[in-house]
Design a protein around this motif. Structure first.
Motif, mmCIF file in Angstrom:
data_model
loop_
_atom_site.group_PDB
_atom_site.id
_atom_site.type_symbol
_atom_site.label_atom_id
_atom_site.label_comp_id
_atom_site.label_asym_id
_atom_site.label_seq_id
_atom_site.Cartn_x
_atom_site.Cartn_y
_atom_site.Cartn_z
ATOM 1 N N HIS A 127 24.906 29.572 -19.538
ATOM 2 C CA HIS A 127 25.376 29.004 -18.227
ATOM 3 C C HIS A 127 26.527 29.367 -17.595
ATOM 4 O O HIS A 127 27.219 30.171 -18.082
ATOM 5 N N GLU B 222 27.601 21.542 -23.726
ATOM 6 C CA GLU B 222 27.831 22.859 -23.949
ATOM 7 C C GLU B 222 28.631 23.132 -24.923
ATOM 8 O O GLU B 222 29.670 22.507 -25.324
ATOM 9 N N HIS C 294 32.665 21.063 -25.637
ATOM 10 C CA HIS C 294 33.046 22.223 -25.015
ATOM 11 C C HIS C 294 34.023 23.088 -25.943
ATOM 12 O O HIS C 294 34.904 22.323 -26.311
ATOM 13 N N ASP D 60 27.929 23.605 -11.817
ATOM 14 C CA ASP D 60 29.087 23.461 -12.723
ATOM 15 C C ASP D 60 30.092 22.523 -12.068
ATOM 16 O O ASP D 60 31.167 22.454 -12.174
ATOM 17 N N HIS E 53 28.250 28.377 -23.181
ATOM 18 C CA HIS E 53 29.307 28.819 -22.321
ATOM 19 C C HIS E 53 29.902 29.987 -23.092
ATOM 20 O O HIS E 53 30.206 29.810 -24.020
ATOM 21 N N HIS F 197 23.335 22.465 -14.283
ATOM 22 C CA HIS F 197 24.449 22.124 -15.161
ATOM 23 C C HIS F 197 25.736 21.337 -14.243
ATOM 24 O O HIS F 197 26.277 22.151 -13.189
HETATM 25 ZN ZN LIG Z 1 31.179 26.156 -19.199
#
Ligand SMILES: [Zn+2]
Ligand SMILES: [Zn+2]
Length: 263
Positions: free
Chosen positions: A158, A97, A69, A208, A133, A12
């Motif tokens: 994640h 995500e 997101h 990340d 997420h 990720h």
């Molecule tokens: Zn995230």
């Protein structure tokens, strides 16, 4: 630096972000130097998706995801058919995500939950796993995963920061648990316990990047190469060689996202 012979995968990262403008060659060289063979570039909105996909098209060892997101409120409702269409590209290996974030967003968050459902529906339609997420929203995240049948495609929780109970509930739905640089932070005691206990065949590692640089780089712009520090900490906590964590997490990554081998 000695590379783990299995190689590591950053599951990720956000290499499309402006932080890496003109620095990609350097980022890729650092990956090589750290024994990091592949990275999954994660989309955070549809406007940015072409750039994420472009990375996966330009380089064999980068893959792409498509999704929005949960902190991106603008854009309104999402048609799962749109996601399915974008996800049909062979370099797109995941949907996300997506998920819920009750920390960054406030007020009536029905839009967030609806959009999360749309992602799960799209993932089931195209048969690609989810990148989820969750922040301060574990119960709702798990409930929606159950209600929408996310177990059918599986995926990854994640940047995991929740309890072992939450990890176990997600693993029961066939999901993987991915650890980020947070696990290297001295104050992350509870998370270190989770990293000790998670099933090895469900464990992934990630950066990340550009966020959450691990110790010893904390505070800097993160990069995929440094997933090595995450893996080293997980190995230390589990009292196994780095090689064991590299082998397992890389095998898990390819099984989950590239359909290689079976669970
Ligand atoms: Zn995230
Ligand atoms: Zn991310």
């Amino acid at each position: 630096m000695e590379a783990a012979s299995a190689g590591l995968v950053d599951s990720h990262c956000h290499l499309d972000f402006p932080d890496y403008e003109g620095k990609l060659a350097e980022v890729r060289e650092e990956m090589r130097a750290h024994g990091v063979t592949h990275a999954l570039c994660i989309s955070v909105n549809l406007e940015g998706f072409p750039k994420v996909l472009g990375l996966a098209e330009a380089y064999d060892n980068f893959f792409a995801s498509v999704g929005i997101h949960p902190d991106q409120e603008e854009g309104g409702a999402l048609d799962p058919a749109r996601l399915v269409e974008l996800a049909s590209h062979p370099r797109v290996v995941a949907i996300g995500e997506t998920g819920l974030d009750y920390y960054r967003a406030t007020g009536d968050l029905d839009w967030q939950r609806e959009r999360f459902r749309a992602h799960i529906r799209a993932a089931r339609t195209c048969g690609k796993p989810l990148v989820i997420h969750t922040r301060q929203a574990a119960a709702d995240t798990l409930r929606i995963m159950q209600e929408e049948g996310a177990a059918e495609v599986g995926g990854v929780m994640h940047c995991f920061t929740e309890s072992l109970e939450v990890a176990e509930a997600a693993m029961a739905l066939g999901f993987h648990i991915s650890f980020s640089g947070i696990v290297t932070f001295k104050n992350a005691k509870a998370l270190k316990e989770v990293a000790r206990a998670v099933r090895l065949d469900r464990l992934l590692v990630e950066t990340d990047a550009p966020y959450l640089a691990p110790i010893p780089h904390r505070g800097k712009t993160n990069q995929p190469a440094w997933v090595r520090h995450v893996a080293e900490e997980v190995a230390r906590l589990r009292e196994v060689p780095l090689e064991a964590v590299a082998q397992a997490s890389t095998r898990n990554f390819f099984r989950l996202f590239r359909g290689m081998g079976s669970i």
